[in-house]
Scaffold this motif. Sequence first.
Motif, short mmCIF file in Angstrom:
data_model
loop_
_atom_site.label_atom_id
_atom_site.label_comp_id
_atom_site.label_asym_id
_atom_site.label_seq_id
_atom_site.Cartn_x
_atom_site.Cartn_y
_atom_site.Cartn_z
N LEU A 80 14.58 -16.40 43.69
CA LEU A 80 14.62 -16.60 42.05
C LEU A 80 14.50 -18.23 41.87
N GLN A 81 13.49 -18.70 41.62
CA GLN A 81 13.39 -20.01 41.27
C GLN A 81 13.61 -20.14 39.86
N MET A 82 14.67 -20.90 39.50
CA MET A 82 15.17 -21.14 38.22
C MET A 82 14.70 -22.47 37.72
N ASN A 83 14.03 -22.85 36.79
CA ASN A 83 13.36 -24.02 36.37
C ASN A 83 13.99 -24.20 34.86
N SER A 84 13.90 -25.47 34.33
CA SER A 84 14.40 -25.79 32.83
C SER A 84 15.60 -24.94 32.49
N LEU A 85 16.61 -24.96 33.35
CA LEU A 85 17.82 -24.04 32.87
C LEU A 85 18.43 -24.55 31.70
N LYS A 86 18.98 -23.57 31.03
CA LYS A 86 19.67 -23.81 29.83
C LYS A 86 21.12 -23.17 30.02
N ALA A 87 21.90 -23.74 28.88
CA ALA A 87 23.44 -23.24 29.06
C ALA A 87 23.85 -21.98 28.91
N GLU A 88 22.51 -21.16 28.21
CA GLU A 88 22.58 -19.51 28.11
C GLU A 88 22.10 -19.00 29.23
N ASP A 89 21.65 -19.58 30.34
CA ASP A 89 21.41 -18.96 31.64
C ASP A 89 22.69 -18.63 32.54
N THR A 90 23.96 -19.35 32.02
CA THR A 90 25.30 -19.37 32.79
C THR A 90 25.40 -17.87 32.93
N ALA A 91 25.82 -17.38 34.33
CA ALA A 91 26.27 -15.91 34.37
C ALA A 91 26.44 -15.74 35.96
N MET A 92 26.97 -14.58 36.18
CA MET A 92 26.71 -14.12 37.57
C MET A 92 25.48 -13.42 37.71
N TYR A 93 24.71 -14.03 38.94
CA TYR A 93 23.37 -13.37 39.23
C TYR A 93 23.53 -12.16 40.30
N TYR A 94 23.17 -11.36 40.28
CA TYR A 94 23.07 -10.30 41.32
C TYR A 94 21.63 -9.77 41.69
N CYS A 95 21.67 -9.57 43.03
CA CYS A 95 20.30 -9.10 43.60
C CYS A 95 20.40 -7.66 43.69
N ALA A 96 19.32 -6.95 43.43
CA ALA A 96 19.36 -5.43 43.62
C ALA A 96 17.99 -4.90 44.28
N ALA A 97 18.39 -3.62 45.06
CA ALA A 97 17.07 -3.23 45.77
C ALA A 97 17.21 -1.65 45.48
N ALA A 98 16.17 -1.09 45.11
CA ALA A 98 16.19 0.30 44.81
C ALA A 98 14.90 0.98 45.12
N PRO A 99 14.96 2.37 45.36
CA PRO A 99 13.76 3.23 45.46
C PRO A 99 13.19 3.25 44.26
N ARG A 100 11.92 3.59 44.30
CA ARG A 100 11.08 3.89 43.10
C ARG A 100 10.73 5.60 43.22
N ARG A 101 11.06 6.17 42.32
CA ARG A 101 10.84 7.33 42.20
C ARG A 101 10.37 7.91 40.88
N TRP A 102 9.26 8.69 41.01
CA TRP A 102 8.58 8.97 39.62
C TRP A 102 8.12 7.85 38.90
N GLY A 103 7.61 6.88 39.59
CA GLY A 103 7.03 5.69 38.78
C GLY A 103 8.37 4.82 38.15
N THR A 104 9.43 5.02 38.46
CA THR A 104 10.65 4.25 37.96
C THR A 104 11.68 3.73 39.24
N CYS A 105 11.97 2.41 38.99
CA CYS A 105 12.96 1.94 40.09
C CYS A 105 14.24 2.39 39.61
N ARG A 106 14.85 2.86 40.54
CA ARG A 106 16.12 3.78 40.46
C ARG A 106 17.18 2.96 40.66
#
Length: 122
Positions: A80-106
């Motif tokens: 995740l390349q984050m440019n022009s960062l703002k104060a409101e971008d402050t957070a804990m960032y999580y990566c996730a991986a999920a199977p896709r079933r019936w057209g939706t990321c689960r």
Amino acid sequence: QARLVESGGGSAQAGESLRLSCAASDDITYDYCFGWFRQAPGMEREEVARISSDETISYADSVRGRFTISKDNAPITLYLQMNSLKAEDTAMYYCAAAPRRWGTCRWTSGYWGWGTQVTVSS
């Protein structure tokens, strides 16, 4: 056991850039959905960006045009390349991986990293 390990968080001034990385274990395959989420104190977790299993990319309105999600497939690493960062971008960032079933990321059936903190000072 499948794992995701984030790195690259830290502190930045408003307007600066940071790049997050997320390394996936071998049992998470390229055909999963991959995404970045964030959660600020007192707020609900929100989706920031995703790459679906069909390689479709989407962004939250709040980051579109400033953040870029990308993925390498050998080995699987999400960025995740984050440019022009703002104060409101402050957070804990999580990566996730999920199977896709019936057209939706689960996401609730997927894997999550422990998170990496991003703090932006104005």
